[in-house]
Design a protein around this motif. Structure first.
Motif, PDB file in Angstrom:
ATOM      1  N   PHE A 185     -68.371 -45.643  -9.183  1.00 58.35           N
ATOM      2  CA  PHE A 185     -69.418 -46.331  -8.911  1.00 58.35           C
ATOM      3  C   PHE A 185     -68.972 -46.624  -7.232  1.00 58.35           C
ATOM      4  CE2 PHE A 185     -69.713 -47.187 -13.314  1.00 58.35           C
ATOM      5  CZ  PHE A 185     -71.094 -46.884 -13.505  1.00 58.35           C
ATOM      6  N   ILE A 186     -69.564 -45.978  -6.257  1.00 57.16           N
ATOM      7  CA  ILE A 186     -69.427 -45.931  -4.863  1.00 57.16           C
ATOM      8  C   ILE A 186     -70.330 -46.600  -4.201  1.00 57.16           C
ATOM      9  CG2 ILE A 186     -68.443 -44.713  -2.752  1.00 57.16           C
ATOM     10  CD1 ILE A 186     -66.692 -44.446  -5.627  1.00 57.16           C
ATOM     11  N   GLU A 187     -70.197 -47.477  -3.298  1.00 58.92           N
ATOM     12  CA  GLU A 187     -71.265 -48.251  -2.548  1.00 58.92           C
ATOM     13  C   GLU A 187     -71.823 -47.156  -1.223  1.00 58.92           C
ATOM     14  OE1 GLU A 187     -70.281 -52.908  -2.420  1.00 58.92           O
ATOM     15  OE2 GLU A 187     -69.008 -51.484  -1.339  1.00 58.92           O
ATOM     16  N   ASN A 212     -59.925 -50.980 -11.883  1.00 57.79           N
ATOM     17  CA  ASN A 212     -59.748 -51.989 -10.531  1.00 57.79           C
ATOM     18  C   ASN A 212     -60.823 -52.954 -10.449  1.00 57.79           C
ATOM     19  OD1 ASN A 212     -57.981 -49.882  -9.982  1.00 57.79           O
ATOM     20  ND2 ASN A 212     -59.123 -48.931  -8.144  1.00 57.79           N
ATOM     21  N   ARG A 213     -62.071 -52.959 -11.222  1.00 65.48           N
ATOM     22  CA  ARG A 213     -62.873 -54.137 -11.016  1.00 65.48           C
ATOM     23  C   ARG A 213     -63.590 -54.228  -9.681  1.00 65.48           C
ATOM     24  NH1 ARG A 213     -60.781 -53.880 -15.897  1.00 65.48           N
ATOM     25  NH2 ARG A 213     -60.465 -55.621 -17.297  1.00 65.48           N
ATOM     26  N   ARG A 214     -63.844 -53.002  -9.195  1.00 63.47           N
ATOM     27  CA  ARG A 214     -64.668 -53.134  -8.046  1.00 63.47           C
ATOM     28  C   ARG A 214     -65.404 -51.693  -7.774  1.00 63.47           C
ATOM     29  NH1 ARG A 214     -62.563 -50.225  -3.857  1.00 63.47           N
ATOM     30  NH2 ARG A 214     -60.126 -49.742  -3.971  1.00 63.47           N
ATOM     31  N   TYR A 215     -66.188 -51.978  -7.046  1.00 61.14           N
ATOM     32  CA  TYR A 215     -66.762 -50.674  -6.375  1.00 61.14           C
ATOM     33  C   TYR A 215     -65.927 -49.855  -5.409  1.00 61.14           C
ATOM     34  CZ  TYR A 215     -71.550 -52.234  -8.212  1.00 61.14           C
ATOM     35  OH  TYR A 215     -72.525 -52.734  -8.878  1.00 61.14           O
ATOM     36  N   GLY A 216     -66.115 -48.457  -5.570  1.00 59.56           N
ATOM     37  CA  GLY A 216     -65.412 -47.979  -4.554  1.00 59.56           C
ATOM     38  C   GLY A 216     -66.061 -47.708  -3.091  1.00 59.56           C
ATOM     39  N   SER A 217     -65.495 -47.246  -2.094  1.00 59.35           N
ATOM     40  CA  SER A 217     -66.045 -46.954  -0.910  1.00 59.35           C
ATOM     41  C   SER A 217     -66.145 -45.569  -0.687  1.00 59.35           C
ATOM     42  CB  SER A 217     -65.361 -47.621   0.387  1.00 59.35           C
ATOM     43  OG  SER A 217     -64.001 -46.746   0.616  1.00 59.35           O
ATOM     44  N   ALA A 218     -67.369 -45.033   0.133  1.00 53.75           N
ATOM     45  CA  ALA A 218     -67.420 -43.668   0.491  1.00 53.75           C
ATOM     46  C   ALA A 218     -66.086 -43.183   1.157  1.00 53.75           C
ATOM     47  CB  ALA A 218     -68.610 -43.609   1.458  1.00 53.75           C
TER      48      ALA A 218
END
Length: 250
Positions: A185-187, A212-218
């Motif tokens: 899941f990437i922002e 990681n419990r977070r969105y990833g970055s491009a």
């Protein structure tokens, strides 16, 4: 030695733009392609602030002739193509299998699967003539598992992984590497599009299942692509790399 040339489809925004920027910083000659001409021209203008060696070529990857023409133009302009990041794609419809509109199903497959196939087929001809080349195909964590309401997207991404493996077996002996990236899941604008049909709470719950419990970055996906195309990944061929913050580990 001439600097390497990299082509990124879907390069006007999101992961594609982040990858183009990363390769510019690494000194490569960059060609971005996108169906959105206005966004592509804006991306070219922004990237040229970092390097004059950036070109935008519009193309609709769902057209075989457009993809062949794109690769031909890259070869005509630069005389070589070293890296191809086949990244263009869409989220597809949010619908159960029996309720999925056929036109939306076909559009998803046309762009996500046939778009990669058309580009890859043309790229492989150029790579074979050169005796080298690296292709990176955009898959997804949903190329390795299912998701309710996303059958078209999942089908397209599963197929991309199969295509990647088969192509690597066929062309590895020719000095060509073909791998796939499987982001979680990437922002990006694409995931914001998904958010318009899938409740934010559902997306957040899926992300919360990852290590990681977070969105990833491009940029995190872009860095993985840059490494996968580098000599540091020279022994990787026919694989699908998970860059998902541990989502598939759950």
């Amino acid at each position: 030695m001439e600097r390497q040339v990299v082509l990124i489809t879907g390069g006007a925004s999101g992961i594609g733009y982040a990858a183009a920027s990363a390769w510019v910083r690494n000194g490569l000659r960059v060609v971005i392609s996108d169906i959105n001409v206005k966004a592509g021209e804006a991306a070219e203008h922004a990237l040229r602030a970092e390097s004059a060696d950036v070109r935008f070529i519009p193309a609709d990857v769902s057209s075989s002739s457009a993809c062949a023409g794109l690769i031909a133009e890259v070869m005509s302009r630069h005389g070589r193509l070293d890296i191809a990041f086949n990244n263009a794609g869409i989220a597809g419809p949010a619908a159960k299998v029996a309720d999925c509109p056929m036109d939306e199903w076909r559009r998803t497959i046309d762009i996500n699967l046939f778009g990669i196939y058309y580009c890859l087929a043309a790229e492989l001809k150029a790579f074979t003539a050169q005796g080298h080349g690296v292709a990176i195909n955009m898959a997804s964590v949903y190329g390795k598992r299912g998701v309710a309401g996303g059958s078209a997207y999942c089908a397209s991404k599963h197929a991309v992984i199969g295509l990647t493996k088969s192509a690597a077996l066929e062309y590895g002996k020719k000095g060509i590497r073909i791998n796939a990236l499987c982001p979680g899941f990437i922002e990006t604008p694409l995931t914001r599009g998904i958010d318009s049909t899938v409740p934010t709470s559902t997306m957040d719950a899926l992300v919360a299942r990852s290590a990681n419990r977070r969105y990833g970055s491009a940029d995190e996906i872009a860095q993985a692509a840059v490494w996968l195309a580098s000599d540091g990944a020279a022994y990787l061929n026919g694989t699908a790399i998970d860059v998902d913050g541990g989502f598939l580990a759950a």
